[in-house]
Design a protein around this motif. Sequence first.
Motif, mmCIF file in Angstrom:
data_model
loop_
_atom_site.group_PDB
_atom_site.id
_atom_site.type_symbol
_atom_site.label_atom_id
_atom_site.label_comp_id
_atom_site.label_asym_id
_atom_site.label_seq_id
_atom_site.Cartn_x
_atom_site.Cartn_y
_atom_site.Cartn_z
ATOM 1 N N ALA A 1 0.736 -1.221 0.002
ATOM 2 C CA ALA A 1 0.030 -0.023 0.096
ATOM 3 C C ALA A 1 0.781 1.202 -0.025
ATOM 4 N N LEU A 2 1.905 1.213 0.746
ATOM 5 C CA LEU A 2 2.683 2.527 0.743
ATOM 6 C C LEU A 2 3.513 2.715 -0.420
ATOM 7 N N ARG A 3 3.965 1.423 -1.133
ATOM 8 C CA ARG A 3 4.704 1.619 -2.481
ATOM 9 C C ARG A 3 3.653 2.156 -3.417
ATOM 10 N N SER A 4 2.296 1.799 -3.343
ATOM 11 C CA SER A 4 1.571 2.244 -4.301
ATOM 12 C C SER A 4 1.181 3.676 -4.275
ATOM 13 N N ILE A 5 1.495 4.156 -3.119
ATOM 14 C CA ILE A 5 1.297 5.662 -2.881
ATOM 15 C C ILE A 5 2.506 6.529 -3.359
ATOM 16 N N PHE A 6 3.821 5.833 -3.143
ATOM 17 C CA PHE A 6 4.908 6.407 -3.557
ATOM 18 C C PHE A 6 5.795 5.954 -4.690
ATOM 19 N N THR A 7 4.761 5.372 -5.617
ATOM 20 C CA THR A 7 5.401 5.209 -7.098
ATOM 21 C C THR A 7 5.672 6.351 -8.017
ATOM 22 N N PRO A 8 6.755 6.342 -8.749
ATOM 23 C CA PRO A 8 6.970 7.382 -9.668
ATOM 24 C C PRO A 8 5.913 8.090 -10.403
ATOM 25 N N LYS A 9 4.954 7.293 -10.751
ATOM 26 C CA LYS A 9 3.638 8.016 -11.308
ATOM 27 C C LYS A 9 2.938 8.883 -10.219
ATOM 28 N N ALA A 10 3.035 8.576 -8.970
ATOM 29 C CA ALA A 10 2.332 9.376 -8.194
ATOM 30 C C ALA A 10 3.391 10.438 -7.598
ATOM 31 N N ALA A 11 4.576 10.648 -7.966
ATOM 32 C CA ALA A 11 5.364 11.471 -7.258
ATOM 33 C C ALA A 11 5.209 12.876 -7.875
ATOM 34 N N ALA A 12 4.624 13.032 -8.701
ATOM 35 C CA ALA A 12 4.317 14.397 -9.328
ATOM 36 C C ALA A 12 3.094 14.791 -8.501
ATOM 37 N N ILE A 13 2.141 14.023 -8.067
ATOM 38 C CA ILE A 13 1.010 14.668 -7.116
ATOM 39 C C ILE A 13 1.394 14.744 -5.982
ATOM 40 N N LEU A 14 2.306 14.031 -5.410
ATOM 41 C CA LEU A 14 2.742 14.363 -3.888
ATOM 42 C C LEU A 14 3.690 15.688 -4.051
ATOM 43 N N ARG A 15 4.383 15.839 -5.091
ATOM 44 C CA ARG A 15 5.314 17.379 -5.157
ATOM 45 C C ARG A 15 4.108 18.142 -5.219
ATOM 46 N N ALA A 16 3.146 18.129 -5.953
ATOM 47 C CA ALA A 16 2.294 19.425 -6.051
ATOM 48 C C ALA A 16 1.585 19.581 -4.675
ATOM 49 N N LEU A 17 1.193 18.610 -3.790
ATOM 50 C CA LEU A 17 0.623 18.775 -2.722
ATOM 51 C C LEU A 17 1.778 19.552 -1.739
ATOM 52 N N LEU A 18 2.809 18.810 -1.661
ATOM 53 C CA LEU A 18 3.754 19.512 -0.938
ATOM 54 C C LEU A 18 4.233 20.995 -1.212
ATOM 55 N N ARG A 19 3.956 21.287 -2.257
ATOM 56 C CA ARG A 19 4.707 22.770 -2.713
ATOM 57 C C ARG A 19 3.677 23.744 -2.275
ATOM 58 N N GLU A 20 2.275 23.351 -2.127
ATOM 59 C CA GLU A 20 1.174 24.101 -1.570
ATOM 60 C C GLU A 20 0.387 23.253 -0.809
ATOM 61 N N PRO A 21 0.880 23.027 0.616
ATOM 62 C CA PRO A 21 0.331 22.344 1.588
ATOM 63 C C PRO A 21 -1.019 22.827 1.785
ATOM 64 N N GLU A 22 -1.157 24.169 1.791
ATOM 65 C CA GLU A 22 -2.172 24.764 2.447
ATOM 66 C C GLU A 22 -3.480 24.688 1.645
ATOM 67 N N GLY A 23 -3.517 24.277 0.080
ATOM 68 C CA GLY A 23 -4.447 24.182 -0.739
ATOM 69 C C GLY A 23 -5.342 25.128 -0.903
ATOM 70 N N PRO A 24 -6.720 25.000 -0.939
ATOM 71 C CA PRO A 24 -7.169 23.694 -1.072
ATOM 72 C C PRO A 24 -7.246 23.213 -2.622
ATOM 73 N N TRP A 25 -6.989 22.263 -2.893
ATOM 74 C CA TRP A 25 -6.606 21.706 -4.394
ATOM 75 C C TRP A 25 -8.231 20.814 -4.925
ATOM 76 N N LEU A 26 -8.615 21.391 -6.001
ATOM 77 C CA LEU A 26 -9.649 20.416 -6.487
ATOM 78 C C LEU A 26 -9.057 19.271 -7.309
ATOM 79 N N VAL A 27 -9.732 18.424 -7.597
ATOM 80 C CA VAL A 27 -9.204 17.193 -8.238
ATOM 81 C C VAL A 27 -8.621 17.486 -9.376
ATOM 82 N N THR A 28 -9.294 18.074 -10.232
ATOM 83 C CA THR A 28 -8.893 18.604 -11.717
ATOM 84 C C THR A 28 -7.773 19.501 -11.661
ATOM 85 N N ASP A 29 -7.778 20.371 -10.798
ATOM 86 C CA ASP A 29 -6.425 21.325 -10.628
ATOM 87 C C ASP A 29 -5.386 20.518 -10.383
ATOM 88 N N LEU A 30 -5.552 19.708 -9.435
ATOM 89 C CA LEU A 30 -4.310 18.545 -8.938
ATOM 90 C C LEU A 30 -3.772 17.919 -10.053
#
Length: 368
Positions: free
Chosen positions: A153-182
């Motif tokens: 389960a952890l590996r599925s979160i931290f796959t290379p394909k998911a990395a860009a999503i996580l980086r986007a969240l960490l760049r702007e942790p305060e959000g809020p993020w719509l799924v489409t914007d993310l």
Amino acid sequence: MKHINTEKELEEVGSAAVRDLLRCLPGAKVTPLAGVSQAGGHRQADGLVRVKYGDTAHLLVIEVKAHGAPRFVRSAVHQLESIVAHMPEHLPPRGAEQFVPILVAPYLSPESQAICRDYDVAYVDLEGNARLVFDGVYIERSVPSKPKPETRALRSIFTPKAAAILRALLREPEGPWLVTDLAGSANASLGHVSNVCKALLEREWVDRRPDGIVLTQPNALLRTWRENYRQPRAERFDAYTHLHGRKFEDLARTALNAETGVPRVMYARASAAQWIAPFSRDATQSFYADEAGARILREKLSLRPVGMGSNVVLYVTTDESLFDDAIEPVPGLFCTDPITTYLDLWCGNDREREAAEHLGKEALPWIE
């Protein structure tokens, strides 16, 4: 841990795990009880165990859950509170006793265990983690292992394909993020973003609010990521150049480019950290590059391959998201973003980890 097929089997295995834990109490009298109907149609416990230890008697009220992620654990402890509040005042044959709520799950992460402690709920999981505290009794066990499903389960979160999503969240942790914007920011599909957000919600790292997703636990996310980090897939090329100092920097800068569709090169690792949060100068310069960018860098810096004594390391990658997230600390000079730089350094040698800690303090103010 054997595979458990049904909810009933899980309840039986969970109750057995509680009884096994109680064997740590020498001389304790342990009596499993049949389920007791709750008044007013309230939900009853998955198991009851009476414990007579010394001069006191306690009734362990057991709740068994198939999932031990923090989101499910928080719901479970509230369920236990309700179950205990509506327990009959007299349980045959001994009368009223002190109730001890206890949660059982296949695996409870440190975050889930912390929730139990916050609510004064005992716990035991099938990996061997446990905590049981009441009058004169203190049992606590912690094991480092994780079951394979949790690791997957952890590996599925931290796959290379998911990395860009996580980086986007960490760049702007305060959000809020719509799924489409993310999805747009990470250049990912809506389905992939939804799956990643669902996994983050289960671990209570993000919160779903009316105006979108907010990353509420950036520190926990990054700390877990660094322990499960897989560096971008790349072919390493060790080389030597006679160039150094300003001449090296000027020629390298002419090859650095973050524009989509053209050869791309950027500073990486300790070399990137020097432009984000200087710590100590490394004699070796590191770069991420695509195939075309690597060819240009080899030409401009007159690189020749070496087995030892390299002063330039190229990581040739096809991960476009790394270049999409590149930053430009000074005009015309590109390097990996702070999150990628931090993670790459954290997984390096002791000196690189020190550089990662320094970068975290300087560029990631929310990290603890």
